[in-house]
Write a protein that holds these residues in place. Structure first.
Motif, mmCIF file in Angstrom:
data_model
loop_
_atom_site.group_PDB
_atom_site.id
_atom_site.type_symbol
_atom_site.label_atom_id
_atom_site.label_comp_id
_atom_site.label_asym_id
_atom_site.label_seq_id
_atom_site.Cartn_x
_atom_site.Cartn_y
_atom_site.Cartn_z
ATOM 1 N N SER A 196 0.850 -1.197 0.000
ATOM 2 C CA SER A 196 0.000 0.000 0.000
ATOM 3 C C SER A 196 0.882 1.242 0.000
ATOM 4 C CB SER A 196 -0.983 0.001 1.171
ATOM 5 O OG SER A 196 -0.329 -0.247 2.381
ATOM 6 N N ASP A 197 2.102 1.076 0.446
ATOM 7 C CA ASP A 197 3.080 2.151 0.387
ATOM 8 C C ASP A 197 3.176 2.756 -1.023
ATOM 9 O OD1 ASP A 197 5.329 3.594 1.523
ATOM 10 O OD2 ASP A 197 5.544 1.844 2.818
ATOM 11 N N ASN A 202 -1.437 3.727 13.156
ATOM 12 C CA ASN A 202 -0.061 3.394 13.445
ATOM 13 C C ASN A 202 0.649 4.744 13.607
ATOM 14 O OD1 ASN A 202 2.554 2.486 13.538
ATOM 15 N ND2 ASN A 202 2.667 1.907 11.387
ATOM 16 N N ASP A 212 -6.452 4.996 5.429
ATOM 17 C CA ASP A 212 -5.507 3.883 5.412
ATOM 18 C C ASP A 212 -5.930 2.853 6.467
ATOM 19 O OD1 ASP A 212 -3.387 2.151 5.487
ATOM 20 O OD2 ASP A 212 -1.837 3.700 5.599
ATOM 21 N N TYR A 226 -4.659 -1.711 9.305
ATOM 22 C CA TYR A 226 -4.883 -2.578 10.482
ATOM 23 C C TYR A 226 -6.352 -2.878 10.729
ATOM 24 C CZ TYR A 226 -0.066 -1.358 11.343
ATOM 25 O OH TYR A 226 1.287 -1.187 11.216
ATOM 26 N N THR A 259 -3.816 -3.743 3.090
ATOM 27 C CA THR A 259 -2.519 -4.359 2.812
ATOM 28 C C THR A 259 -2.504 -5.835 3.205
ATOM 29 O OG1 THR A 259 -0.154 -4.291 3.328
ATOM 30 C CG2 THR A 259 -1.633 -3.593 5.069
ATOM 31 N N SER A 274 0.265 -6.994 4.405
ATOM 32 C CA SER A 274 1.471 -7.053 5.236
ATOM 33 C C SER A 274 1.218 -7.268 6.716
ATOM 34 C CB SER A 274 2.263 -5.755 5.089
ATOM 35 O OG SER A 274 2.599 -5.529 3.747
ATOM 36 N N LYS A 275 0.009 -7.015 7.199
ATOM 37 C CA LYS A 275 -0.199 -7.040 8.637
ATOM 38 C C LYS A 275 -1.017 -8.282 9.022
ATOM 39 C CE LYS A 275 2.243 -3.369 8.598
ATOM 40 N NZ LYS A 275 1.875 -2.025 8.219
ATOM 41 N N ARG A 277 4.898 -7.845 -0.718
ATOM 42 C CA ARG A 277 4.585 -6.465 -1.109
ATOM 43 C C ARG A 277 3.298 -6.414 -1.940
ATOM 44 N NH1 ARG A 277 5.243 -4.390 1.817
ATOM 45 N NH2 ARG A 277 5.580 -2.284 1.031
HETATM 46 C C1 PLP Z 1 2.498 -1.115 7.430
HETATM 47 C C2 PLP Z 1 1.691 0.052 6.996
HETATM 48 C C3 PLP Z 1 1.505 0.358 5.653
HETATM 49 C C4 PLP Z 1 2.338 -0.266 4.572
HETATM 50 O O1 PLP Z 1 1.863 -1.409 4.127
HETATM 51 P P1 PLP Z 1 2.568 -2.129 2.880
HETATM 52 O O2 PLP Z 1 1.400 -2.670 2.167
HETATM 53 O O3 PLP Z 1 3.456 -3.139 3.482
HETATM 54 O O4 PLP Z 1 3.295 -1.108 2.079
HETATM 55 C C5 PLP Z 1 0.654 1.389 5.308
HETATM 56 N N1 PLP Z 1 0.059 2.117 6.246
HETATM 57 C C6 PLP Z 1 0.235 1.886 7.555
HETATM 58 C C7 PLP Z 1 -0.450 2.742 8.547
HETATM 59 C C8 PLP Z 1 1.075 0.860 7.969
HETATM 60 O O5 PLP Z 1 1.321 0.666 9.261
#
Ligand code: PLP
Length: 355
Positions: A82-83, A156, A181, A184, A207, A209-210, A218
């Motif tokens: 998501s970055d 976050n 965003d 989480y 995302t 990632s979490k 990615r």
């Molecule tokens: C970890 C995180 C992201 C990034 O997620 P990726 O998909 O790994 O790039 C985006 N926003 C927040 C608030 C995060 O903590």
């Protein structure tokens, strides 16, 4: 030679190097893929046409994501995390000098990407308890004619959440594009994902990632109305999500039971760690405050945060320190126990930390 005035003072994203037996610093999932998923991944490697460019629209993985979350696939755009999507959004919707609003504390990348596209950042500080003053936020957005507002929910690095109704109020009242965003949100129940089409000005980010435990591949997604989605797809680089990631992501979302079970396990682990920390807070009154967590990390507020951070490092435990807070990612039962033992030991033996 002068290259570019805005980037010359930028520093690369800092990740901590070194060997720490217990790493609770990056909000990753402590769960690894099970044998069934691993077997699937092995098979996938053999089927990917490596000499070809990947599907530019990442159609299949977008569809798998859409099925899992109950949204239409045509409103989903995939990104290299998501970055990457945050940067794509900033480039697509901000013009030079446009004002964009961020909150602090919040995810630091918003500011960086906004500055890269030469937007003007308006940073609003949350109060001492990290609460957002929604009315002040709305007023500022209107007064300054902000073009874009971006924040994480749950947040976050505070782990606190803004209730759905408060976010709806922001969406209705501001003219700015709101980038919500929800990295989480798998850990909480206040998502606006199914309401994305009700607003002209909403982009939701998710995302893998979490909660989904796939930080390595990615993969992130933006969900928005048709007009916004069209712009995002046109503004991103064509082959932004590689073929392996697309295939792995598709297999991942197909295993709904696995994902839901893992998410539940992470939430349970968080609740247990939170309960232990509340106990500790009672045993050492005045030493720290633990915030109600809505993510997979727990936040301690204490002036001793910098010292505690170092003490934990000496015990082989890496967490994240931000000003007067420690951000602690939920780990396995054993890791959490090690953390609790270390904290108890530190407060018992170091009177200087008790106040
Ligand atoms: C970890 C995180 C992201 C990034 O997620 P990726 O998909 O790994 O790039 C985006 N926003 C927040 C608030 C995060 O903590």
């Amino acid at each position: 030679m002068q290259y570019n005035h805005k980037t010359e003072n930028f520093l690369p994203y800092k990740t901590v190097e070194g060997d720490y037996p217990v790493r609770l610093d990056a909000n990753e999932s402590f769960l690894e893929p099970n044998a069934r998923i691993l077997q699937k991944l092995e098979d996938i490697v053999k089927t990917v046409p490596f000499n070809r460019y990947p599907d530019a629209k990442a159609s299949e993985v977008c569809k798998a994501f859409a099925d899992y979350y109950g949204v239409p696939a045509e409103n989903v755009t995939a990104g290299n995390g998501s970055d990457e999507l945050i940067f794509v959004i900033m480039s697509a919707f901000l013009e030079k000098w446009d004002r964009f609003i961020t909150l602090s504390p919040d995810f630091s990348m918003y500011s960086l990407y906004g500055k890269l596209v030469e937007g003007r950042e308006i940073n609003l500080r949350k109060d001492a308890q990290f609460q957002v003053d929604v009315d002040a936020l709305i007023a500022t957005a209107k007064q300054l004619e902000a073009k874009l507002l971006i924040f994480s929910n749950p947040c976050n690095p505070t782990s606190l959440g803004l209730e759905r109704e408060a976010v709806r109020r922001i969406l209705r009242k501001v003219d700015a594009l709101v980038v919500l965003d929800e990295a989480y949100m798998d850990f909480w129940d206040q998502s606006l994902l199914t309401e994305f089409a009700d607003y002209e000005n909403l982009i939701i980010l998710r995302t893998c990632s979490k909660a989904l435990g796939m930080a390595a591949i990615r993969l992130g997604f933006a969900v928005a109305n048709t007009k916004i989605t069209k712009i995002l797809r046109a503004a991103k680089s064509p082959y932004n999500v590689n073929a392996l990631t697309q295939a792995v992501g598709k297999a991942l979302f197909a295993d709904k039971v696995f994902l839901r079970e893992n998410t539940l396990r992470l939430i349970q682990a968080r609740e247990m760690l939170y309960a232990s920390l509340l106990d500790l807070q009672d045993r050492f009154p005045g030493c720290f405050t633990v915030l109600r967590p809505r993510t997979n990390f727990v936040v301690l507020q204490t002036p001793a945060a910098p010292v505690l951070f170092e003490c934990l490092k000496d015990e082989g435990i890496l967490v994240r320190q931000i000003n007067n807070t420690l951000r602690i990612t939920v780990g396995s039962a054993q890791e959490n126990q090690q953390l609790m033992d270390a904290l108890k030991k530190i407060w018992t033996t170091r009177e200087a930390l008790a106040r």
